[in-house]
Design an enzyme around this catalytic site. Structure first.
Site, PDB file in Angstrom:
ATOM      1  N   GLN A  59       0.814  -1.209   0.000  1.00  0.00           N
ATOM      2  CA  GLN A  59       0.000   0.000   0.000  1.00  0.00           C
ATOM      3  C   GLN A  59       0.858   1.274   0.000  1.00  0.00           C
ATOM      4  OE1 GLN A  59      -3.929   1.549   2.382  1.00  0.00           O
ATOM      5  NE2 GLN A  59      -2.614   0.165   3.461  1.00  0.00           N
ATOM      6  N   THR A 110       2.783  -7.724   7.519  1.00  0.00           N
ATOM      7  CA  THR A 110       1.871  -6.823   8.224  1.00  0.00           C
ATOM      8  C   THR A 110       0.600  -7.505   8.740  1.00  0.00           C
ATOM      9  OG1 THR A 110       0.926  -6.193   6.088  1.00  0.00           O
ATOM     10  CG2 THR A 110       2.648  -4.769   6.971  1.00  0.00           C
ATOM     11  N   ASP A 157       2.420   2.646  15.365  1.00  0.00           N
ATOM     12  CA  ASP A 157       1.912   2.968  16.711  1.00  0.00           C
ATOM     13  C   ASP A 157       1.854   1.711  17.591  1.00  0.00           C
ATOM     14  OD1 ASP A 157      -0.104   2.209  14.772  1.00  0.00           O
ATOM     15  OD2 ASP A 157      -1.566   2.433  16.379  1.00  0.00           O
ATOM     16  N   TYR A 184       3.695  -8.610  16.127  1.00  0.00           N
ATOM     17  CA  TYR A 184       3.970  -7.662  15.036  1.00  0.00           C
ATOM     18  C   TYR A 184       4.615  -6.388  15.594  1.00  0.00           C
ATOM     19  CZ  TYR A 184       2.882  -3.891  11.728  1.00  0.00           C
ATOM     20  OH  TYR A 184       2.966  -2.793  10.918  1.00  0.00           O
TER      21      TYR A 184
HETATM   22  N1  LIG Z   1      -1.042  -0.382   7.027  1.00  0.00           N
HETATM   23  C1  LIG Z   1      -0.997   0.276   8.169  1.00  0.00           C
HETATM   24  O1  LIG Z   1      -2.013   0.711   8.704  1.00  0.00           O
HETATM   25  C2  LIG Z   1       0.337   0.515   8.843  1.00  0.00           C
HETATM   26  C3  LIG Z   1       0.328   1.159  10.075  1.00  0.00           C
HETATM   27  C4  LIG Z   1       1.560   1.421  10.688  1.00  0.00           C
HETATM   28  C5  LIG Z   1       2.738   1.046  10.078  1.00  0.00           C
HETATM   29  N2  LIG Z   1       2.697   0.388   8.886  1.00  0.00           N
HETATM   30  C6  LIG Z   1       3.984   0.008   8.282  1.00  0.00           C
HETATM   31  O2  LIG Z   1       4.066   0.659   7.028  1.00  0.00           O
HETATM   32  C7  LIG Z   1       4.797  -0.143   6.108  1.00  0.00           C
HETATM   33  C8  LIG Z   1       4.001  -0.316   4.839  1.00  0.00           C
HETATM   34  O3  LIG Z   1       2.749  -0.915   5.182  1.00  0.00           O
HETATM   35  P1  LIG Z   1       1.655  -1.239   4.088  1.00  0.00           P
HETATM   36  O4  LIG Z   1       0.340  -0.843   4.640  1.00  0.00           O
HETATM   37  O5  LIG Z   1       2.079  -0.703   2.762  1.00  0.00           O
HETATM   38  O6  LIG Z   1       1.740  -2.825   4.116  1.00  0.00           O
HETATM   39  P2  LIG Z   1       1.519  -3.865   2.940  1.00  0.00           P
HETATM   40  O7  LIG Z   1       0.516  -3.347   1.979  1.00  0.00           O
HETATM   41  O8  LIG Z   1       1.291  -5.175   3.618  1.00  0.00           O
HETATM   42  O9  LIG Z   1       2.936  -3.861   2.226  1.00  0.00           O
HETATM   43  C9  LIG Z   1       4.041  -4.543   2.698  1.00  0.00           C
HETATM   44  C10 LIG Z   1       4.771  -5.104   1.509  1.00  0.00           C
HETATM   45  O10 LIG Z   1       5.929  -5.814   1.964  1.00  0.00           O
HETATM   46  C11 LIG Z   1       6.031  -6.988   1.190  1.00  0.00           C
HETATM   47  N3  LIG Z   1       6.836  -8.009   1.834  1.00  0.00           N
HETATM   48  C12 LIG Z   1       6.455  -8.961   2.727  1.00  0.00           C
HETATM   49  N4  LIG Z   1       7.507  -9.767   3.017  1.00  0.00           N
HETATM   50  C13 LIG Z   1       8.565  -9.303   2.300  1.00  0.00           C
HETATM   51  C14 LIG Z   1       9.904  -9.710   2.161  1.00  0.00           C
HETATM   52  N5  LIG Z   1      10.365 -10.787   2.806  1.00  0.00           N
HETATM   53  N6  LIG Z   1      10.721  -8.994   1.348  1.00  0.00           N
HETATM   54  C15 LIG Z   1      10.251  -7.936   0.657  1.00  0.00           C
HETATM   55  N7  LIG Z   1       8.969  -7.514   0.723  1.00  0.00           N
HETATM   56  C16 LIG Z   1       8.143  -8.184   1.543  1.00  0.00           C
HETATM   57  C17 LIG Z   1       4.585  -7.440   1.008  1.00  0.00           C
HETATM   58  O11 LIG Z   1       4.489  -8.346  -0.057  1.00  0.00           O
HETATM   59  P3  LIG Z   1       3.360  -9.515  -0.029  1.00  0.00           P
HETATM   60  O12 LIG Z   1       2.063  -8.812   0.190  1.00  0.00           O
HETATM   61  O13 LIG Z   1       3.514 -10.160  -1.346  1.00  0.00           O
HETATM   62  O14 LIG Z   1       3.718 -10.412   1.128  1.00  0.00           O
HETATM   63  C18 LIG Z   1       3.903  -6.112   0.726  1.00  0.00           C
HETATM   64  O15 LIG Z   1       3.940  -5.808  -0.645  1.00  0.00           O
HETATM   65  C19 LIG Z   1       5.100  -1.446   6.839  1.00  0.00           C
HETATM   66  O16 LIG Z   1       6.417  -1.373   7.328  1.00  0.00           O
HETATM   67  C20 LIG Z   1       4.130  -1.470   7.992  1.00  0.00           C
HETATM   68  O17 LIG Z   1       4.664  -2.165   9.103  1.00  0.00           O
HETATM   69  C21 LIG Z   1       1.528   0.117   8.258  1.00  0.00           C
END
Ligand SMILES: NC(=O)c1ccc[n+]([C@@H]2O[C@H](COP(=O)([O-])OP(=O)(O)OC[C@H]3O[C@@H](n4cnc5c(N)ncnc54)[C@H](OP(=O)(O)O)[C@@H]3O)[C@@H](O)[C@H]2O)c1
Length: 285
Positions: free
Chosen positions: A11, A65, A106, A129
């Protein structure tokens, strides 16, 4: 300047890629690496990509995630990706001048405070997580040219998000049940991505909290989105404790954005404006 994005199919990663192009960064200067192109669990892959592409900035968005799966079924994977992957990145760049922007959460806090969480508030993650992300932060802190950005409740990038899921649910439900005791700030992916780029172009390293302004409960957030989308489905409040969930979640996810102000960055727009903008986009789909 050259930019490497890990987890670029996710995302936020995808949104950063789009925002970089919007501000005119050349195709050749962006390496938007999805998991296939760069699996951060493998040091050799990370090192090779860093050595060959030679980025000036890394936006490290890759993460496992799935909060529920991290708790039990995929605990090892959560550690391997979130902690191991981050260690690999820091090790691969330790003798370089590359800037590292690490996206955290958070969920490093337990949400039991009555106050806003400051960047140096005591960390005490309630779930695996959150723990893996908190341990990864500690590794990133050892690297001088780093930004640690804690964000929350991201919506509006590619892929699924909470608001979109609730909109989907409304299609075949007259009533949905949503927790009313988790309070935080939604974060619109385009706004966050744009701020992350501003940070990365600066040398104001450190820890930041970045979300849209204002605080709201999850259930009121759904009500707001339904209002903007003219959805009639009723939203009923429930308590987090009534959910059958393996992972505990912080109730107070209200982050102080003081470090943005202290470093002369602007705050993001209010969440109402962000949710309205996103809903307009959803309507046009
Ligand atoms: N979403 C939220 O509300 C939120 C809130 C706070 C912090 N965050 C942080 O923000 C960041 C981005 O989150 P997001 O919402 O964009 O999450 P996301 O949509 O789940 O994106 C994470 C990406 O990382 C990829 N990934 C998983 N394992 C991997 C690996 N071994 N090597 C390389 N890539 C890998 C996933 O691929 P696959 O899907 O193919 O596994 C996915 O494309 C993350 O660090 C998350 O912890 C998110």
């Amino acid at each position: 300047m050259k930019f490497l994005i890990t987890g670029a199919a996710g995302q936020l990663g995808n949104q950063i890629n789009q925002e970089l192009r919007l501000i005119g960064v050349d195709d050749h200067d962006i390496l938007a690496a999805d998991k296939k192109a760069l699996d951060v669990r493998y040091y050799d892959q990370v090192k090779k990509v860093v050595d060959v592409f030679q980025p000036d900035v890394i936006f490290h968005c890759a993460a496992f995630t799935d909060v529920e799966a991290s708790e039990k079924i995929k605990r090892d994977l959560a550690y391997e990706v979130n902690l191991g992957g981050t260690k690999n990145i820091v090790n691969a760049i330790k003798d370089t001048n590359i800037k590292l922007v690490f996206i955290s959460t958070d969920y490093v806090f337990d949400g039991k405070s009555q106050d806003l969480y400051e960047i140096d508030s005591h960390k005490n993650p309630l779930n695996v997580y959150g723990l893996t992300k908190s341990l990864a932060e500690d590794i990133v802190l050892e690297y001088k040219r780093s930004f640690i950005v804690r964000t929350a409740w991201i919506f509006g990038g590619s892929g699924h998000n909470f608001i979109e899921k609730m909109v989907e649910l409304s299609k075949d439900h007259n009533k949905v049940y949503v927790v009313c005791d988790q309070i935080g700030s939604p974060t619109y992916a385009p706004h966050l991505a744009s701020m992350l780029i501003k940070l990365a172009l600066s040398d104001k390293y450190g820890i930041y909290h970045i979300t849209n302004e204002g605080f709201i409960s999850r259930s009121d957030l759904v009500r707001l989105a339904y209002k903007y989308l003219n959805i009639d489905t009723k939203v009923s409040d429930i308590l987090t404790s009534s959910l059958q969930s393996s992972a505990s979640r912080p109730l107070n996810a209200c982050l102080s954005k003081q470090s943005l102000l202290d470093n002369n960055f602007e705050l993001l727009a209010h969440y109402e404006q962000a949710v309205e903008e996103y809903c307009k986009k959803l309507k046009r789909r």
